[in-house]
Enzyme design. Structure first.
Site, mmCIF file in Angstrom:
data_model
loop_
_atom_site.group_PDB
_atom_site.id
_atom_site.type_symbol
_atom_site.label_atom_id
_atom_site.label_comp_id
_atom_site.label_asym_id
_atom_site.label_seq_id
_atom_site.Cartn_x
_atom_site.Cartn_y
_atom_site.Cartn_z
ATOM 1 C CG HIS A 54 10.576 51.541 -56.958
ATOM 2 N ND1 HIS A 54 11.143 52.743 -57.355
ATOM 3 C CD2 HIS A 54 11.323 51.356 -55.781
ATOM 4 C CE1 HIS A 54 12.204 53.009 -56.813
ATOM 5 N NE2 HIS A 54 12.384 52.333 -55.806
ATOM 6 C CG ASP B 166 12.129 61.737 -52.849
ATOM 7 O OD1 ASP B 166 12.421 61.281 -51.805
ATOM 8 O OD2 ASP B 166 12.358 61.382 -53.757
ATOM 9 N NE ARG C 63 16.362 59.584 -46.793
ATOM 10 C CZ ARG C 63 15.733 58.921 -47.600
ATOM 11 N NH1 ARG C 63 15.146 59.179 -48.425
ATOM 12 N NH2 ARG C 63 15.944 57.502 -47.589
ATOM 13 C CB SER D 274 12.036 58.525 -50.544
ATOM 14 O OG SER D 274 12.719 58.575 -51.783
ATOM 15 C CE LYS E 1 11.329 59.007 -55.512
ATOM 16 N NZ LYS E 1 12.880 58.501 -55.297
HETATM 17 N N1 URA Z 1 14.956 54.978 -53.664
HETATM 18 C C1 URA Z 1 14.426 56.209 -53.263
HETATM 19 O O1 URA Z 1 13.820 56.398 -54.466
HETATM 20 N N2 URA Z 1 14.216 56.706 -52.407
HETATM 21 C C2 URA Z 1 14.985 56.217 -51.220
HETATM 22 O O2 URA Z 1 14.999 56.595 -50.128
HETATM 23 C C3 URA Z 1 15.707 55.034 -51.258
HETATM 24 C C4 URA Z 1 15.855 54.385 -52.651
#
Ligand code: URA
Length: 428
Positions: free
Chosen positions: A85, A164, A171, A186, A190
């Site tokens: 990621h 999320d 947000r 967050s 995932k």
């Molecule tokens: N990427 C995400 O998935 N969540 C965040 O809060 C920031 C970047």
């Protein structure tokens, strides 16, 4: 669960108390179900941004977000899994060559990606510039493709960490994206729900990244590595430079073309370096550090995996990519050495040209973006092309040019130039 209400939880965080496990479980569940209203969650998110969270609170918050949806399980696949990621950067197309490369080394990559928002591009937006390619897969299709091809890049389904999805959208419009506990939970909710066995985090630092300084980036990386490790995922993080954009392109189709060059054994040196560094970490995490990914770029097997991966999702890897209708060349104003190229300036220009979106429902232009013809350290000649701007709409060039103003420095020939390292640190 009962016994809690939103005002109690908001006030506790406002007054700098540590939230209990049951307060956290309740508020995430109640928000997902619509019992806690958006304005209440906004207030809580702001209190978290201002007052922070302990590691225990962050871990519980992450678990509660995972529990809001389904958890995938790839443990019955015939090969180990690894994913990466990136916290988001300009010209960051690394997932595109990386997923098929790692698959070609015998490790499956279940990559659930997103669309871009703001100046950083989204992997799905880039891949959608390939004629026919489809981002939405069922869980069964994903599993079958992981077994047959070894790599999947697709959209996360509605069932993956739905808390999320709702919270991130909130947000985004309430100035609370930048809270480290919220970013870490967050991302990791995932990735843990996705069911990968190993995870490599590419935490970007610099003008083009969320994290502008290295100490903040290190804190984010350490928080995420602790969350992953605590959940039984083999997790490491690389802190990498995002003061300069990656490669020579920022956009959608033009980044696909650059990724294909890397898979063909060429491509910009920095893109190759980062792809290999992340591939080595993913392979080590999955217990396959006996394989050298550089060999798989050189012998064409990563390219074969790319073509299979694109075809499996109905894309045509050999079709011509879309080209922007209009282009505008910016020439170098003087001769010398390019000593700085600012990632944010380039990212904003690409966004203003139509490569990115301002609202999540906006379309993106497949052909739009910025090509730069020199990287820091390269010699440039007055009057020669420095940037090519691409867009379907000519009227977008003026604002894109404004964002490039002050975004680069050219110093007299012979000025000494020291490149900043691409990989700044490793955590894990
Ligand atoms: N990427 C995400 O998935 N969540 C965040 O809060 C920031 C970047």
């Amino acid at each position: 669960m009962s016994g809690h209400d939103a005002i109690e939880v908001i006030s506790a965080k406002r007054d700098r108390h540590e939230l209990s496990d049951s307060q956290i479980d309740w508020v995430i569940d109640a928000y997902t179900k619509g019992v806690v209203a958006d304005e209440q969650m906004s207030a809580l998110a702001m209190a978290i941004l201002l007052n922070g969270m302990t590691r225990r609170e962050i871990a519980r918050w992450t678990d509660a977000m995972i529990a809001s949806g389904e958890r995938m399980d790839f443990s019955t696949l015939s090969r180990p899994t690894a994913d990466k990621h990136s916290t988001g950067g300009v010209g960051d197309k690394i997932t595109l060559p990386l997923a098929p490369l790692v698959a070609a080394c015998g490790v499956a990559v279940p990559q659930l990606s997103g669309r871009g928002l703001g100046h950083t591009g989204g992997t799905l937006d880039k891949l959608e510039s390939i004629p026919g390619w489809r981002a939405a897969l069922s869980n069964q299709e994903m599993f079958a493709q992981l077994e047959s091809v070894g790599a999947v890049i697709c959209a996360a389904g509605a069932e993956l960490a739905p808390a999320d999805k709702k919270l991130y959208a909130l947000r985004d419009v309430t100035g609370t994206v930048e809270a480290i506990p919220l970013i870490a939970s967050s991302i990791m909710s995932k990735k843990i729900a996705e069911g990968t066995g190993a995870l490599v985090l590419d935490v970007k630092v610099g003008t083009g990244a969320f994290m502008k300084d290295v100490d903040q980036a290190r804190e984010l990386a350490e928080t995420m590595v602790a969350l992953g490790t605590g959940a039984g995922v083999h997790t490491v993080a690389l802190l990498t430079d995002m003061s300069t954009p990656l490669g020579l392109t920022a956009g959608n189709a033009i980044e696909v073309a650059e990724s294909v060059e890397v898979l063909a054994g060429g491509g910009p040196a920095d893109v190759v370096e980062l792809t290999l560094a992340l591939a080595r970490e993913m392979l080590a995490g999955a217990g396959r550090d006996d394989v050298d990914p550089a060999d798989k770029l050189a012998d064409g097997s990563a390219m074969d995996a790319w073509k299979q991966m694109i075809r499996a999702q109905d894309g045509d890897p050999d079709a011509a990519l879309p080209v922007a209708r209009e282009s505008h060349v910016v020439t170098a104003p003087s001769s010398g050495v390019l000593t700085r190229l600012d990632a944010m300036a380039v990212g904003l220009a690409a966004w203003r040209l139509g490569a990115g979106r301002a609202r999540k429902e906006d379309p993106v232009q497949a052909g739009a973006g910025v090509v730069w013809h020199a990287r820091p350290g390269d010699d440039v000649t007055q009057g020669e092309p420095l940037f090519t701007l691409l867009s379907d709409d000519e009227h977008r060039f003026a604002r894109a040019l404004e964002s490039l103003e002050g975004g680069f420095d050219i110093e007299p020939a012979g000025t000494s130039f020291e490149a900043t390292p691409l990989v700044i640190d490793r955590i894990g």
